[in-house]
Design a protein around this motif. Structure first.
Motif, mmCIF file in Angstrom:
data_model
loop_
_atom_site.group_PDB
_atom_site.id
_atom_site.type_symbol
_atom_site.label_atom_id
_atom_site.label_comp_id
_atom_site.label_asym_id
_atom_site.label_seq_id
_atom_site.Cartn_x
_atom_site.Cartn_y
_atom_site.Cartn_z
ATOM 1 N N ARG A 30 -9.036 -4.862 6.900
ATOM 2 C CA ARG A 30 -9.436 -5.105 5.621
ATOM 3 C C ARG A 30 -10.549 -5.681 5.585
ATOM 4 N N GLY A 35 -13.215 0.237 4.811
ATOM 5 C CA GLY A 35 -12.214 0.626 3.286
ATOM 6 C C GLY A 35 -12.740 2.305 2.800
ATOM 7 N N PHE A 122 -0.492 -5.090 -0.927
ATOM 8 C CA PHE A 122 -2.046 -4.596 -1.513
ATOM 9 C C PHE A 122 -1.515 -3.186 -1.438
ATOM 10 N N ASP A 124 -4.395 0.437 -1.774
ATOM 11 C CA ASP A 124 -5.770 0.480 -2.701
ATOM 12 C C ASP A 124 -6.011 2.166 -2.798
#
Length: 186
Positions: A30, A35, A122, A124
């Protein structure tokens, strides 16, 4: 977290260690701008690199392309290009050879290179996010890719666990190429 997740040439890696490696690698990717709309190549045999990269990519919501160093350089180069790879993850021993073989100018990360990165929690990715790109051998021309979503992978794993009656104390042996269709579902 203390139970063995992987047992192999690299020694024993626990589930906790594998989770930490995936979170460290995810953060490092990241921080390099990986991404949405990117793909990450994991080059190596089954082991910590493949599984940590898979976990990192699942958290980032980006697909992973698994490449096997035992496959031809041309096939790996084509798959990395067709998969629109934005980074390559490999083991320390292979890093200089990978950069030369793939010849892509992509950043090459190793698990050793992200060891000092703080692990971050995290997620995403959505269930519909692409999780894995599997390429054919390319024996009849260019390798062809098939994209699997997180949901499709999770459902295939759920079915396999049920059909094979896999439990907490079971162990499985991985034999074969890490870049063959379906291998990451095993």
């Amino acid at each position: 977290p203390d139970r063995p997740a992987l047992i192999g040439e690299a020694g024993v890696v626990t589930f906790g260690e594998l989770d930490r490696l995936g979170r460290q690698l995810g953060r490092a990717l990241r921080e390099r701008g990986i991404g949405d709309r990117n793909t990450v190549v994991a080059l190596g045999a089954f082991g910590p690199v493949q599984f940590a990269t898979c976990l990192a990519c699942l958290r980032l919501g980006v697909p992973m392309v698994a490449l096997d160093p035992e496959r031809s350089v041309l096939r790996n180069r084509q798959a990395a290009a067709l998969g629109r790879a934005a980074a390559i993850v490999c083991d320390e021993d292979a890093s200089s050879q990978v950069a030369h073989d793939i010849d892509s100018g992509l950043p090459v990360l190793t698990l050793d290179s992200v060891a000092g990165v703080e692990a971050e929690d995290f997620d995403d990715g959505s269930d519909d996010a692409s999780a894995l790109v599997i390429f054919t051998s390319g024996s009849t021309g260019l390798p062809k890719g098939v994209v699997r979503s997180r949901h499709a992978m999770a459902e295939a794993l759920r079915i396999r666990r049920h059909v094979l009656e896999i439990g907490r104390d079971d162990r499985m042996a991985f034999v074969g190429s890490s870049s063959v269709s379906g291998s990451h579902l095993n």
